[in-house]
Write a protein that holds these residues in place. Structure first.
Motif, PDB file in Angstrom:
ATOM      1  N   THR A 181      -6.442  10.959  -1.652  1.00  0.00           N
ATOM      2  CA  THR A 181      -6.490  10.008  -0.543  1.00  0.00           C
ATOM      3  C   THR A 181      -6.178   8.598  -1.036  1.00  0.00           C
ATOM      4  OG1 THR A 181      -8.260  11.380   0.324  1.00  0.00           O
ATOM      5  CG2 THR A 181      -7.947   9.235   1.356  1.00  0.00           C
ATOM      6  N   VAL A 182      -6.843   8.223  -2.113  1.00  0.00           N
ATOM      7  CA  VAL A 182      -6.648   6.875  -2.649  1.00  0.00           C
ATOM      8  C   VAL A 182      -5.186   6.698  -3.070  1.00  0.00           C
ATOM      9  CG1 VAL A 182      -7.298   5.283  -4.497  1.00  0.00           C
ATOM     10  CG2 VAL A 182      -9.056   6.678  -3.379  1.00  0.00           C
ATOM     11  N   ARG A 183      -4.637   7.735  -3.683  1.00  0.00           N
ATOM     12  CA  ARG A 183      -3.234   7.657  -4.103  1.00  0.00           C
ATOM     13  C   ARG A 183      -2.308   7.435  -2.901  1.00  0.00           C
ATOM     14  NH1 ARG A 183      -1.957  12.688  -6.358  1.00  0.00           N
ATOM     15  NH2 ARG A 183      -4.114  12.792  -7.103  1.00  0.00           N
ATOM     16  N   LYS A 184      -2.563   8.168  -1.814  1.00  0.00           N
ATOM     17  CA  LYS A 184      -1.728   8.000  -0.619  1.00  0.00           C
ATOM     18  C   LYS A 184      -1.852   6.584  -0.052  1.00  0.00           C
ATOM     19  CE  LYS A 184      -2.040  12.765   1.205  1.00  0.00           C
ATOM     20  NZ  LYS A 184      -2.824  13.538   2.205  1.00  0.00           N
ATOM     21  N   ILE A 185      -3.093   6.078  -0.009  1.00  0.00           N
ATOM     22  CA  ILE A 185      -3.296   4.739   0.564  1.00  0.00           C
ATOM     23  C   ILE A 185      -2.668   3.675  -0.338  1.00  0.00           C
ATOM     24  CG2 ILE A 185      -5.041   3.056   1.268  1.00  0.00           C
ATOM     25  CD1 ILE A 185      -6.821   5.376   2.124  1.00  0.00           C
ATOM     26  N   ARG A 186      -2.717   3.933  -1.637  1.00  0.00           N
ATOM     27  CA  ARG A 186      -2.120   2.994  -2.610  1.00  0.00           C
ATOM     28  C   ARG A 186      -0.656   2.712  -2.297  1.00  0.00           C
ATOM     29  NH1 ARG A 186      -3.529  -0.260  -4.802  1.00  0.00           N
ATOM     30  NH2 ARG A 186      -5.565  -0.562  -5.720  1.00  0.00           N
ATOM     31  N   ARG A 187       0.027   3.719  -1.722  1.00  0.00           N
ATOM     32  CA  ARG A 187       1.466   3.554  -1.431  1.00  0.00           C
ATOM     33  C   ARG A 187       1.750   2.399  -0.474  1.00  0.00           C
ATOM     34  NH1 ARG A 187       2.386   9.510   0.223  1.00  0.00           N
ATOM     35  NH2 ARG A 187       1.667  10.478  -1.701  1.00  0.00           N
ATOM     36  N   VAL A 188       0.765   2.057   0.369  1.00  0.00           N
ATOM     37  CA  VAL A 188       0.987   0.931   1.284  1.00  0.00           C
ATOM     38  C   VAL A 188       0.084  -0.253   0.949  1.00  0.00           C
ATOM     39  CG1 VAL A 188       1.846   2.302   3.229  1.00  0.00           C
ATOM     40  CG2 VAL A 188      -0.617   1.949   2.954  1.00  0.00           C
ATOM     41  N   THR A 189      -0.413  -0.272  -0.288  1.00  0.00           N
ATOM     42  CA  THR A 189      -1.383  -1.309  -0.664  1.00  0.00           C
ATOM     43  C   THR A 189      -0.806  -2.208  -1.746  1.00  0.00           C
ATOM     44  OG1 THR A 189      -3.154   0.262  -0.223  1.00  0.00           O
ATOM     45  CG2 THR A 189      -3.731  -1.681  -1.496  1.00  0.00           C
ATOM     46  N   PRO A 190      -0.845  -3.547  -1.540  1.00  0.00           N
ATOM     47  CA  PRO A 190      -0.381  -4.419  -2.621  1.00  0.00           C
ATOM     48  C   PRO A 190      -1.238  -4.225  -3.882  1.00  0.00           C
ATOM     49  CG  PRO A 190      -1.387  -5.695  -0.824  1.00  0.00           C
ATOM     50  CD  PRO A 190      -1.246  -4.289  -0.350  1.00  0.00           C
ATOM     51  N   GLU A 191      -0.587  -4.354  -4.999  1.00  0.00           N
ATOM     52  CA  GLU A 191      -1.167  -4.172  -6.340  1.00  0.00           C
ATOM     53  C   GLU A 191      -2.591  -4.728  -6.472  1.00  0.00           C
ATOM     54  OE1 GLU A 191      -1.019  -2.931 -10.219  1.00  0.00           O
ATOM     55  OE2 GLU A 191       0.670  -2.760  -8.818  1.00  0.00           O
ATOM     56  N   TRP A 192      -2.768  -5.996  -6.038  1.00  0.00           N
ATOM     57  CA  TRP A 192      -4.019  -6.717  -6.290  1.00  0.00           C
ATOM     58  C   TRP A 192      -5.151  -6.271  -5.371  1.00  0.00           C
ATOM     59  CZ3 TRP A 192      -5.361  -9.015  -1.783  1.00  0.00           C
ATOM     60  CH2 TRP A 192      -4.323  -9.312  -0.881  1.00  0.00           C
ATOM     61  N   HIS A 193      -4.863  -5.465  -4.351  1.00  0.00           N
ATOM     62  CA  HIS A 193      -5.887  -5.144  -3.354  1.00  0.00           C
ATOM     63  C   HIS A 193      -6.558  -3.816  -3.679  1.00  0.00           C
ATOM     64  CE1 HIS A 193      -7.935  -5.436   0.436  1.00  0.00           C
ATOM     65  NE2 HIS A 193      -7.416  -4.315   0.897  1.00  0.00           N
ATOM     66  N   GLN A 194      -7.873  -3.791  -3.576  1.00  0.00           N
ATOM     67  CA  GLN A 194      -8.618  -2.571  -3.886  1.00  0.00           C
ATOM     68  C   GLN A 194      -8.657  -1.608  -2.706  1.00  0.00           C
ATOM     69  OE1 GLN A 194     -12.501  -3.373  -5.650  1.00  0.00           O
ATOM     70  NE2 GLN A 194     -11.398  -2.886  -7.527  1.00  0.00           N
ATOM     71  N   VAL A 195      -8.664  -0.313  -3.010  1.00  0.00           N
ATOM     72  CA  VAL A 195      -8.812   0.700  -1.964  1.00  0.00           C
ATOM     73  C   VAL A 195     -10.236   1.233  -2.014  1.00  0.00           C
ATOM     74  CG1 VAL A 195      -8.085   2.957  -1.129  1.00  0.00           C
ATOM     75  CG2 VAL A 195      -6.385   1.330  -1.993  1.00  0.00           C
ATOM     76  N   ASN A 196     -10.991   0.912  -1.009  1.00  0.00           N
ATOM     77  CA  ASN A 196     -12.369   1.382  -0.894  1.00  0.00           C
ATOM     78  C   ASN A 196     -12.570   1.966   0.487  1.00  0.00           C
ATOM     79  OD1 ASN A 196     -13.397   0.398  -3.401  1.00  0.00           O
ATOM     80  ND2 ASN A 196     -13.305  -1.673  -2.543  1.00  0.00           N
ATOM     81  N   ASN A 197     -13.749   2.479   0.736  1.00  0.00           N
ATOM     82  CA  ASN A 197     -14.168   2.839   2.082  1.00  0.00           C
ATOM     83  C   ASN A 197     -15.365   1.950   2.398  1.00  0.00           C
ATOM     84  OD1 ASN A 197     -14.755   4.066   4.505  1.00  0.00           O
ATOM     85  ND2 ASN A 197     -15.751   5.838   3.586  1.00  0.00           N
ATOM     86  N   PRO A 198     -15.353   1.145   3.460  1.00  0.00           N
ATOM     87  CA  PRO A 198     -14.292   0.916   4.437  1.00  0.00           C
ATOM     88  C   PRO A 198     -12.980   0.430   3.817  1.00  0.00           C
ATOM     89  CG  PRO A 198     -16.344  -0.051   5.218  1.00  0.00           C
ATOM     90  CD  PRO A 198     -16.590   0.417   3.830  1.00  0.00           C
ATOM     91  N   VAL A 199     -11.882   0.839   4.465  1.00  0.00           N
ATOM     92  CA  VAL A 199     -10.562   0.402   4.047  1.00  0.00           C
ATOM     93  C   VAL A 199     -10.254  -0.928   4.731  1.00  0.00           C
ATOM     94  CG1 VAL A 199      -8.111   0.983   4.026  1.00  0.00           C
ATOM     95  CG2 VAL A 199      -9.819   2.815   3.890  1.00  0.00           C
ATOM     96  N   ASP A 200     -10.111  -1.974   3.925  1.00  0.00           N
ATOM     97  CA  ASP A 200      -9.732  -3.293   4.462  1.00  0.00           C
ATOM     98  C   ASP A 200      -8.208  -3.294   4.563  1.00  0.00           C
ATOM     99  OD1 ASP A 200      -9.169  -5.901   5.004  1.00  0.00           O
ATOM    100  OD2 ASP A 200     -10.348  -6.736   3.357  1.00  0.00           O
ATOM    101  N   ILE A 201      -7.696  -3.076   5.766  1.00  0.00           N
ATOM    102  CA  ILE A 201      -6.275  -2.735   5.930  1.00  0.00           C
ATOM    103  C   ILE A 201      -5.375  -3.956   6.111  1.00  0.00           C
ATOM    104  CG2 ILE A 201      -6.212  -2.457   8.460  1.00  0.00           C
ATOM    105  CD1 ILE A 201      -4.652   0.194   7.961  1.00  0.00           C
ATOM    106  N   TRP A 202      -5.956  -5.128   6.237  1.00  0.00           N
ATOM    107  CA  TRP A 202      -5.169  -6.334   6.497  1.00  0.00           C
ATOM    108  C   TRP A 202      -4.010  -6.541   5.516  1.00  0.00           C
ATOM    109  CZ3 TRP A 202      -4.213 -10.570   9.524  1.00  0.00           C
ATOM    110  CH2 TRP A 202      -3.797 -11.755   8.894  1.00  0.00           C
ATOM    111  N   PRO A 203      -4.251  -6.463   4.208  1.00  0.00           N
ATOM    112  CA  PRO A 203      -3.112  -6.666   3.297  1.00  0.00           C
ATOM    113  C   PRO A 203      -2.046  -5.585   3.464  1.00  0.00           C
ATOM    114  CG  PRO A 203      -5.195  -6.862   2.126  1.00  0.00           C
ATOM    115  CD  PRO A 203      -5.517  -6.291   3.476  1.00  0.00           C
ATOM    116  N   MET A 204      -2.438  -4.345   3.763  1.00  0.00           N
ATOM    117  CA  MET A 204      -1.451  -3.287   3.977  1.00  0.00           C
ATOM    118  C   MET A 204      -0.592  -3.611   5.192  1.00  0.00           C
ATOM    119  SD  MET A 204      -4.510  -2.021   2.792  1.00  0.00           S
ATOM    120  CE  MET A 204      -5.348  -0.575   2.136  1.00  0.00           C
ATOM    121  N   VAL A 205      -1.241  -4.112   6.241  1.00  0.00           N
ATOM    122  CA  VAL A 205      -0.504  -4.455   7.454  1.00  0.00           C
ATOM    123  C   VAL A 205       0.465  -5.597   7.170  1.00  0.00           C
ATOM    124  CG1 VAL A 205      -0.722  -5.417   9.781  1.00  0.00           C
ATOM    125  CG2 VAL A 205      -2.290  -3.612   9.015  1.00  0.00           C
ATOM    126  N   GLU A 206       0.018  -6.584   6.418  1.00  0.00           N
ATOM    127  CA  GLU A 206       0.879  -7.721   6.085  1.00  0.00           C
ATOM    128  C   GLU A 206       2.117  -7.286   5.315  1.00  0.00           C
ATOM    129  OE1 GLU A 206      -0.973 -12.063   5.530  1.00  0.00           O
ATOM    130  OE2 GLU A 206      -1.447 -10.630   3.931  1.00  0.00           O
TER     131      GLU A 206
END
Lengths: 676, 676
Positions: A547-572
């Protein structure tokens, strides 16, 4: 009503397998000495009397008696108390102190109470309740429910045998039912690793309430093929006009016969001077004439062979003694003619399946759906539904019933009907009081659909005189709450919550576990959701590596993937469509995730780009519950919310509310599967 | 960090007037026997050691020693424990057991904990907290706050001297501050009618945190006369464009100097290649360039003599280690040049008084009013205010500040400013964490305006290793909550509640007492309101005879006049205007009524006739708080609500919410007057 003295009460307990401290009733000093020797020092001695209920208050309990001389002295002292019939000599017990109570509630009948001893029950009110009879599971739940439960599991070297407490509670519940108990205190009982022993018992027996009931099929009241509207009016705005207007608006699929001796036709329907003049069978009559005329109309209905009426008129028991008398008369006519009545003093019934509607308040068309509502307020199909429809046009209802005065048909009968109604998946109820709460409980307990209950009037505690601690500290709401838990109903505390929980249950599958994933477009939303997850007995799902690997694909390098998923940087970085779709797919396919909450921002101004709309079929195809939160600009939120909900995704105004709803739904789902 | 053995700890307690059980440290059997004889049997004996913190767990506590032989045996047993340095012989105490704790929280510094003994504190977590130093009043409040308080007032023949407990708590708070206490357990302490005695003490001392702070005037950050926008952009939608657009929209009353080397003019403002080229003083610069350039820009600002900047750029400590480094560099430049910073990573500031606004999110115009908001979320002046303005355009704000990374200016400084700002009557705060919580507490405690706080991130309990019970059971939120109570802030649990409570406080006077009158147009609304009144520590006002007589004038014969007033029949018979005006006048002039909640139904369809609008001036002339509830059709409710609120009457969506708000406001008001 009869008070049973302690030593006799203990004998009755014995018959139900409930062990007490050794207790010997004595009427002479020598007897008392012999008893003490046989029991073993130190002993407890108490006054015995049919007249002395509160022995301690009368100075009638002496502890720690450790010599023959002390026994004699105690005997003389106790016998000098006014009303003394003898004394009991009793074994001194030790262990963890607890209290078991029992009693009779005027609406729900027999119940059992459990709590830790002394301060816990009396000062902290840390007690739990269930209706009798108790299953073993009920007993175990009520033990675990008290805040002080950890004490029983072992504290400062003491440890209780929880199994034997559960057995005791089940036995007490049999006793309460079989022995016509009105009040019962077993207080204290001592629990040790070797079992439970009652140290003192207070018992009052007498005539208990009658909660018998029958369940008839009242489906015909919702599904008439022909309806008479008695008191129909030509004047726009009059009740007798509005009813016809509403039926037309809602597209009633049966025949409509207005009754009005002075009109030929109203809204295109031919009028009849009286119900007896209608040249057809009439399944249900809606009666909207002044109260004093209603008995006459009822007689005509009886003559016509009508089996169901909805009396929308007011002026009955809710108004005056005269009205009460009229209501009694109407009921008598109905009983002898085999007519069932909704009301009086109610807006009555709506069935969205056939368009049958009896309210005299002009109502926008209510959307058809899977929620059935029973409300103890005559105006429910007036102000309340007008409010619901205008604020939540996307919520769909199967049947809506405002109960009114409940002269005849009661809540439990309607509940029973909705539980078997194939158009209804969830029942929502608003209750102020129940006449036959026991019948309601029985019906609800056998439900295989969720029942969501908003009960008000919960803070008026009975001020009745009581002989036992149990009865004096037990409020009606304690008993109602026990019924809710025992029947696995979902209790809510406002109309908003009633509709919020009901729509989740009606639109989405039940979660299989407590592990929630949350997606939010702000950090503060993530933090608030996490708090609420924790406070509502849910867990934040631990995301799988994949799951984390899949989410990483739309996540900027510096942003952490946790639960809750803070999706703002992915959207940007990846656009809202891509970011949300990727994250949702990853979470939905994660085995650790039982349910999902996704928050989006709906902006028309300077926000987060395009408003996210998932492929609703796709998102539902995973078979896991998903709730959305839509925040943002008022009108855009309103439109988007309606679109989502019409497509089967419930929407909430913020993450806190969504998680709270999910908490209630999850608790329902897990108890349901544990009870099956 | 140093652990102080019990007998030494008790000596330290003595210096603060805290009495302990007689305790004699002994290193030989004979000494122990002498001590026991002198103290009087039975005695308690404990191992004494700097190394043994948990004496009970080590088998190092023996109770009920009642002979010289037993003293000798106990001495030998205790001295055989690994690490024993001696034993203490102690008096056996009796009375009601309680626990007093103390410690050091990393954000708020010294605190004191209180709870009843054993099970209450450890199992039920029935404890209360306050920050040190305690006033006598703080101590009394924290004693009364625990659920088990009744036990102290007398239960089963025991009774504690509550005064002496309060004195003990005040003394402990002095001790905690003066003796550099990191952890402290006085557990148990025994309270009897003759006073309090500590039976066991665990004390750890060491270096405490530094919470020093200074309060500078940061008003100039909100009130610039000339502003540079560095990173201004010609491209619609870009942050550097939006900032200018927002300033224009909000009608900023100062001079605006966009800085952009590639533009001549943006939105009608002349551009400058750098801040150094601006031919005027610049009070505040808004910096919106990429993070890596910000240090250079800061140096230019320093050279220009600018004293305040708002850094809206992100890419600092919230993103990466590199960003953290940049933030440090920026702060260093600021410190040496005397520049104060809002941010970075924030939408910054709005001042509705002069139209100064720094956000890069396009924002509708925010209404001017008396609520100041401080929010720990960089996007507050983006998504949050867009949502607030579109849903609640009638709510007025004085200043709104999104704090961002708080590299320099912290919450307590902004709070301090708003508390002295004459445009602000109420401060609303959203907090996730505080660096210097002690400074925040100090400022809030001295406030003479209400401070309403929504704190999230409240469920993460510190998992730090601790030697004491107190430290191991104390979460950061317990301490935060203590600060809230002690400073009489109003704690809320959602953004909705933050705005609901703030608007009540900003629009209406404070109630003088707990007696509420409620008017509702449905019976169920009356019942729900009554429940909520009870559950929120308010009373339903007992209506005076004259009041009832006045209301009777618009009440049909058969209808009862109670509080809550079920106004539906009055409206039916006398029209909504007449009914509501008569009832409101009667209640407002009733001395027993401290506050009023009035519910109306706003219908566009089939409801209760014309929508009621009071004469707002008239209703406010009584000087008592009045809140309205408007239910009904979505759009009509929205319009009416805005009209009411713009005229100074706060409106809530249902009676439950209105009563809950009033409950918080009343608690604030009554504590405020009791503290004055």
């Amino acid at each position: 009503m009869k008070y049973i003295p302690e030593h006799e009460a203990k004998e009755i307990l014995e018959n139900y397998g409930i062990k007490s401290s050794k207790t010997v009733f004595c009427v002479s000093e020598d007897e008392a000495v012999r008893a003490a020797r046989q029991i073993g020092f130190p002993v407890v001695m108490k006054v015995a009397s049919r007249k002395i209920v509160h022995k301690s208050d009368a100075g009638g309990v002496i502890l720690g008696i450790d010599s023959e001389e002390a026994v004699r002295e105690a005997f003389r002292k106790l016998m000098s108390i006014d009303g003394a019939e003898g004394v009991t000599v009793q074994e001194t017990l030790s262990g963890i102190e607890f209290i078991v109570g029992g009693g009779e509630n005027e609406h729900f009948g027999s119940y059992v109470m459990f709590g830790l001893g002394g301060i816990f029950a009396e000062v902290l009110r840390d007690v739990s309740y269930r209706l009798a009879p108790l299953s073993r599971k009920d007993a175990e739940e009520m033990i675990r429910e008290i805040r002080g439960y950890r004490v029983l599991e072992g504290y400062r070297g003491f440890r209780a045998d929880v199994d034997s407490i559960a057995e005791l509670l089940v036995n007490v519940s049999r006793l309460v039912e079989d022995e016509e108990i009105l009040e019962l205190d077993l207080n204290p009982v001592f629990a040790s690793e070797s079992g439970c022993y009652v140290a003192d018992a207070r018992m009052v027996v007498g005539k208990r309430g009658d909660f018998s009931y029958s369940l008839e099929d009242i489906g015909f009241l919702f599904n008439p093929e022909s309806v008479a509207v008695i008191g129909a009016s030509r004047h726009v705005g009059k009740p007798g006009y509005n009813i016809l207007w509403n039926m037309k608006q809602h597209g009633f699929r049966g025949k409509i016969y207005p009754v009005n001796p002075n009109a030929k036709e109203i809204l295109g329907f031919k009028c009849y001077p009286s119900v007896l003049d209608i040249p057809d069978n009439v399944d249900v009559a809606i009666i909207g004439v002044p109260a004093r005329i209603v008995p006459r109309i009822m007689r005509e209905c009886a003559e016509k062979g009508i089996k169901g009426v909805v009396i929308v008129s007011s002026g009955f028991s809710e108004e005056s003694e005269e009205g009460r008398e009229l209501e009694r008369e109407v009921l008598e006519i109905a009983r002898s003619a085999g007519i069932r009545i909704f009301g009086p003093n109610t807006t009555g019934v709506l069935n969205t399946d056939n368009g049958f509607i009896t309210t005299f308040a002009l109502l926008p068309v209510v959307r058809a759906g899977r929620i059935g509502v029973i409300a103890q307020t005559g105006l429910f199909l007036g102000v309340m539904m007008e409010m619901v429809v205008s604020n939540h046009p996307s919520i769909g209802f199967s049947k809506v019933i405002g109960m009114g005065n409940k002269a005849d048909v009661e809540d439990y009968e309607v509940l029973n009907y909705l539980l078997s109604d194939e158009k209804t998946d969830v029942v929502g109820m608003y209750i102020e009081g129940l006449r036959n709460g026991r019948a309601f409980f029985d019906v609800a307990r056998n439900a295989d659909k969720p029942v969501v209950v908003f009960k008000s009037g919960r803070t008026e505690y009975g001020k009745k005189a009581a002989l036992s601690h149990t009865a004096s500290m037990t409020g009606d709401d304690d008993i109602f709450n026990a019924a809710v838990k025992q029947a696995n109903m979902v209790r809510v505390y406002s109309f908003d919550e009633l509709f919020n929980v009901s729509k989740a249950l009606s639109l989405q599958p039940l979660p299989k576990g407590k592990n929630v994933a949350v997606v939010h477009y702000t950090g503060s939303g993530c933090v608030q959701a996490a708090d609420t997850v924790y406070l509502n007995n849910l867990n934040l799902a631990k995301l799988g590596e994949k799951t984390v690997r899949k989410i990483r694909r739309v996540t900027p390098e510096w942003h952490q993937v946790n639960n809750p998923v803070d999706i703002w940087p992915m959207v940007e970085y990846h656009g809202s469509h891509n970011a949300y779709n990727t994250v949702i797919e990853a979470l939905m396919t994660d085995q650790n995730v039982d349910s999902l909450i996704v928050a989006i921002f709906a902006s028309g101004f300077g926000g987060l780009g395009e408003n996210y709309r998932p492929d609703f079929k796709w998102i539902k195809s995973y078979g896991k519950p998903v709730y959305f939160v839509i925040e943002g600009r008022r009108d855009i939120v309103f439109e988007l919310k309606n679109e989502y909900e019409i497509n089967g995704i419930p929407v909430y105004p913020n993450a806190i509310t969504a998680v709270e709803v999910l908490g209630k739904v999850t608790q329902y789902a897990l108890r349901r599967s544990s009870l099956q």
